[in-house]
Design a protein around this motif. Sequence first.
Motif, PDB file in Angstrom:
ATOM      1  N   ARG A 261      40.547  49.244  32.207  1.00  0.00           N
ATOM      2  CA  ARG A 261      41.174  49.405  33.522  1.00  0.00           C
ATOM      3  C   ARG A 261      40.283  48.802  34.614  1.00  0.00           C
ATOM      4  NH1 ARG A 261      40.862  53.864  37.188  1.00  0.00           N
ATOM      5  NH2 ARG A 261      42.464  53.651  38.780  1.00  0.00           N
ATOM      6  N   LEU A 262      38.969  49.054  34.550  1.00  0.00           N
ATOM      7  CA  LEU A 262      38.050  48.517  35.549  1.00  0.00           C
ATOM      8  C   LEU A 262      38.024  46.991  35.503  1.00  0.00           C
ATOM      9  CD1 LEU A 262      35.857  48.849  37.696  1.00  0.00           C
ATOM     10  CD2 LEU A 262      34.180  49.080  35.858  1.00  0.00           C
ATOM     11  N   LEU A 263      37.966  46.419  34.303  1.00  0.00           N
ATOM     12  CA  LEU A 263      37.957  44.962  34.181  1.00  0.00           C
ATOM     13  C   LEU A 263      39.253  44.364  34.719  1.00  0.00           C
ATOM     14  CD1 LEU A 263      36.337  44.407  30.652  1.00  0.00           C
ATOM     15  CD2 LEU A 263      35.262  44.228  32.897  1.00  0.00           C
ATOM     16  N   THR A 264      40.374  45.024  34.444  1.00  0.00           N
ATOM     17  CA  THR A 264      41.667  44.535  34.942  1.00  0.00           C
ATOM     18  C   THR A 264      41.697  44.546  36.460  1.00  0.00           C
ATOM     19  OG1 THR A 264      42.767  45.391  32.958  1.00  0.00           O
ATOM     20  CG2 THR A 264      44.162  44.880  34.851  1.00  0.00           C
ATOM     21  N   ILE A 265      41.212  45.642  37.055  1.00  0.00           N
ATOM     22  CA  ILE A 265      41.163  45.751  38.521  1.00  0.00           C
ATOM     23  C   ILE A 265      40.279  44.655  39.106  1.00  0.00           C
ATOM     24  CG2 ILE A 265      40.265  47.177  40.417  1.00  0.00           C
ATOM     25  CD1 ILE A 265      41.208  49.629  38.820  1.00  0.00           C
ATOM     26  N   PHE A 266      39.151  44.412  38.468  1.00  0.00           N
ATOM     27  CA  PHE A 266      38.182  43.453  39.008  1.00  0.00           C
ATOM     28  C   PHE A 266      38.732  42.037  39.020  1.00  0.00           C
ATOM     29  CE2 PHE A 266      34.492  40.687  39.031  1.00  0.00           C
ATOM     30  CZ  PHE A 266      33.656  41.300  39.955  1.00  0.00           C
ATOM     31  N   ILE A 267      39.462  41.646  37.970  1.00  0.00           N
ATOM     32  CA  ILE A 267      39.890  40.250  37.851  1.00  0.00           C
ATOM     33  C   ILE A 267      41.259  39.974  38.459  1.00  0.00           C
ATOM     34  CG2 ILE A 267      38.513  39.966  35.766  1.00  0.00           C
ATOM     35  CD1 ILE A 267      41.129  40.035  34.155  1.00  0.00           C
ATOM     36  N   THR A 268      42.053  41.011  38.729  1.00  0.00           N
ATOM     37  CA  THR A 268      43.418  40.796  39.229  1.00  0.00           C
ATOM     38  C   THR A 268      43.476  39.956  40.509  1.00  0.00           C
ATOM     39  OG1 THR A 268      44.318  42.773  38.162  1.00  0.00           O
ATOM     40  CG2 THR A 268      45.496  41.967  40.106  1.00  0.00           C
ATOM     41  N   PRO A 269      42.540  40.121  41.486  1.00  0.00           N
ATOM     42  CA  PRO A 269      42.616  39.282  42.696  1.00  0.00           C
ATOM     43  C   PRO A 269      42.444  37.786  42.446  1.00  0.00           C
ATOM     44  CG  PRO A 269      41.266  41.222  43.113  1.00  0.00           C
ATOM     45  CD  PRO A 269      41.522  41.181  41.633  1.00  0.00           C
TER      46      PRO A 269
END
Length: 653
Positions: free
Chosen positions: A364-372
């Motif tokens: 979840r953290l990795l997904t949040i970090f790269i989404t932008p």
Amino acid sequence: MGSNQKKKIRLLLVGNPNAGKSSLFNELTGLNQQVGNFPGVTVEKKSGNAKIAEHLSAEVIDLPGTYSLSPRSEDERVTFDYLNQKRPDNKEEIIVVIADASNLRRNLLLCSQLIDLNLPVILALNMMDIVQKNKQSIDIKYLSETLSIPVVPMNARLGKGITELKANITKFARKDRPPFISIIEGEKPIDNAQRRNQRIREIVAKAVTAEGEMKVNDLTRKLDAILTHKVWGYAIFLFILFLIFQAVFSWSEFPMQMIEEGFLFFGNFVAESLPPGVLNDLLVDGIIAGLGGIIIFIPQIAALFAFISILEDTGYLSRISFMMDGLLKKFGLNGRSIIPLLSGAACAVPAIMSARTISNKKERLLTIFITPLISCSARIPVYTLIIALIIPAEASIGIFNLQGIVMMALYLFGFLAAIGTSFFMKFFVKTNESSHFIMEMPIYRAPRWKNVGYTIVNKVKVFLFEAGKIIIAISIILWILSSYGPGDSFEKIDEKYASGLLEPNINNETMEEQRASAKLQASYAGQLGKFIEPAIKPLGFDWKIGISIITSFAAREVFVGTMATIYSVGDADNTTSLKEKMNQAKDPVTGEKIYTKATGYSLLIFYAFALQCMATVAIVARETASWKWPVIQIIYMGALAYFASLITYNLFS
């Protein structure tokens, strides 16, 4: 509820994912919808108003999908917490459980838990058309009597059963009912679950009768064999994306041209109708120019939202998650990560919120970090403007428009940068949690165009009004900064041009252009741009681009509004489009065009990677409960954008 006095209640829509809650929500509320956040969390809250009867209305809240009242993800916990809260307004509430009638056994688990909580429940059996196509039937009367709650058969996508649902809501009365299963003191949770599942199986066995083989799922399986194929599935997905970006450009060209001409006409009309002065300049060069620079791109944004909605409504997005799970695991993600990444093509804020469905904290953290890093709809105005400057509209490769190809390439660059970043970060973010990917595949269905229409209208409305407020505020501030300068700098410029010491034979029009340019450079905005120009000059950017980069930290799309304001200040010609003004812009020292291919591609790459959205920064801080990650994001994406832009500029120079 039968009194003549007007009354308002609250309807809570609860159900498993893909059970049809959104379709029912749209049928009940139409365009009377609002999108916000649940109090204290950043999960998106959809609410709206519905007329139930002549003297009864309802506030309708669409709660996040959940399989049971034992939450495993942040989304499911929001639903659990909301159902167990006591709200201060004490408004009467009714829970409408939307169940997939073609998979009744699984869907009754959630309903049975709500019954045991003694909450006011109506069961809406959705997708009855699939039950009929599968040659099955459901004994509604038996089901209602056994569960001791109203049961309504319906097909929310086609609006069938809505009248019956409203009638049951109108005459609903709370009454004592037996529990679904009796609670035994000291019983283990696993035994409780086994007894609950056993009773559900018994009820379904008596309520559902089958007369033939299931045909609908057979069709879905045949389509999945092609669309989720380990080779052809990816090829088809890329081809669909390719067609989307081609269509976004070609379909939007005519309405964009009409909007542009409309704003030019309106700006000219206002300029000629009002007396010359500060108010005239502010309205024409500030507000109208700034807003026009953004509103022109609504057709493209609407088209992109339409395609995303269609992919979701048909059930194809779930297949993309399934396909991508094996690939994304290698980069520290899982199949559910693809939903935020694809949603990021619309807007990073709700996309980051949707990462709450990922139960593993590291993923979840990795997904949040790269989404932008995924190019969002706010980048479309920037991309479209710059692409149109450096690539002719008629340029093509075979039958495909080159502008559309470049647009898709920018989205692919963002995706590749995202998964590359995740691969790098997975070695530094540690977790002891195991990773699981469980996702139900809905059957393939034709898109419901009314739902697609609601999505387009609501998403564009949010984009327009949210961005519009920022753009108006920044346009006014920027107009002030561009129209006034420190000390007596403007007076000195006027004296210089009035002294007659300029080069001989200069005509009045050229002289006024030079005077306006000199004032703009001497203004507060010009001073700020000149201050940062040395840092961005290696990227091929001048001070005007620098100002636009700074203001677009409020929201990326503000870049275009800023450019529109800067190129309008001091310009008496209100009939020339922003693209034409930028295309004619020349370096005052070298006399060469500012927006060369090198500068254009450099700017595109910069905006593809830079994190320039304050709303995204705030959401990441809330979702991670720390400012550590958004600060790292800003630094990392800023450095990535700068050096990638530097390399691009030198490659094309």
